[in-house]
Write a protein that holds these residues in place. Structure first.
Motif, short mmCIF file in Angstrom:
data_model
loop_
_atom_site.label_atom_id
_atom_site.label_comp_id
_atom_site.label_asym_id
_atom_site.label_seq_id
_atom_site.Cartn_x
_atom_site.Cartn_y
_atom_site.Cartn_z
N GLN A 54 0.89 -1.15 0.01
CA GLN A 54 -0.20 0.02 0.02
C GLN A 54 0.98 1.33 -0.21
O GLN A 54 1.88 1.41 0.87
N GLY A 55 0.51 2.28 -0.78
CA GLY A 55 1.38 3.33 -0.96
C GLY A 55 2.47 3.45 -2.04
O GLY A 55 2.91 4.48 -2.22
N THR A 75 -3.80 6.89 -7.26
CA THR A 75 -3.53 6.65 -5.91
C THR A 75 -2.41 5.68 -5.66
O THR A 75 -2.01 5.90 -4.43
N THR A 77 -3.62 0.93 -3.41
CA THR A 77 -4.76 1.23 -2.00
C THR A 77 -5.89 0.55 -2.16
O THR A 77 -6.09 -0.34 -2.97
N SER A 97 -9.77 0.11 -2.21
CA SER A 97 -11.08 0.96 -2.30
C SER A 97 -12.39 0.02 -2.03
O SER A 97 -12.37 -0.82 -2.18
#
Length: 217
Positions: A111-112, A195, A198, A200
């Protein structure tokens, strides 16, 4: 004595590896004349690839039509054409032995990570590059490179989601053009262009109308 036996069995079950704790399509070897619920999925997979041509409904019985289709598929893929659908045949059909809980846990580690068109490494992922990376490095499974190829050649279609399923969306043109991994509670993890990696909500105003389908490995 009975208490000791029960305790021993439970203890042994806890020692099973994570991969052993999950039942997957293909874990059960399917043979001619047997009856098993997985035969329906086998027939569906073979039909989607043009090998199962029987016009009737799918059944749980592994009959002559299914055997013939399996053998034709095996010959086409360079496998021993014995008509028996074991792990190697299912792998060629695009379904694998996956520990879904570990898959999702591994996917969340990134993530990220930034989005990068054509990206296939932790320096930047596009959506299919991310999925490829996660499967290869968590389970040593090599999937097709593009979203469209994965929609066509990977897994089998299901009508509802379970953790670890691949979820597909139509974002740029007709057909599947974006994808992610379902993580539960109506959410999926993916590499979004704005993004990066991530989580969602599938039901938000952007993703819900663009949902295309779900496939299970």
């Amino acid at each position: 004595m009975k208490k000791w036996i029960v305790t021993s069995v439970l203890g042994a079950s806890l020692l099973l590896s994570p991969l052993q704790a999950f039942a997957n399509i293909g874990d059960q070897t399917l043979r001619p004349t047997m009856t098993h619920s997985d035969v329906r999925t086998l027939q569906s997979l073979l039909r989607s690839k043009g090998y199962f041509t029987y016009s009737g409904s799918y059944t749980t019985y592994f009959g002559s039509y299914t055997k013939s289709a399996v053998m034709s598929f095996q010959r086409a893929k360079g496998l021993t054409a014995d008509g028996i659908a074991g792990r190697s045949t299912f792998n060629k059909l695009g379904v694998y032995n996956v520990n879904n809980a570990y898959l999702v846990d591994y996917a969340k580690r990134f993530q990220g990570t930034v989005y990068k068109w054509g990206g296939t490494t932790t320096s930047g992922f596009d959506c299919s590059g991310y999925i490829n990376y996660v499967f290869k490095n968590s389970h040593n499974i090599t999937l097709p490179r593009t979203v469209k190829e994965m929609w066509i050649n990977t897994g089998y279609k299901v009508g509802s989601q379970e953790i670890g399923d691949l979820v597909f969306f139509s974002t740029t043109d007709s057909g599947a053009s974006h994808m992610g991994i379902y993580v539960g509670n109506g959410k999926f993890i993916h590499a979004g262009s704005s993004t990066g990696v991530t989580i969602s909500d599938m039901n938000n105003s952007y993703w819900k109308p663009r949902y295309y389908g779900t496939k299970r490995l």
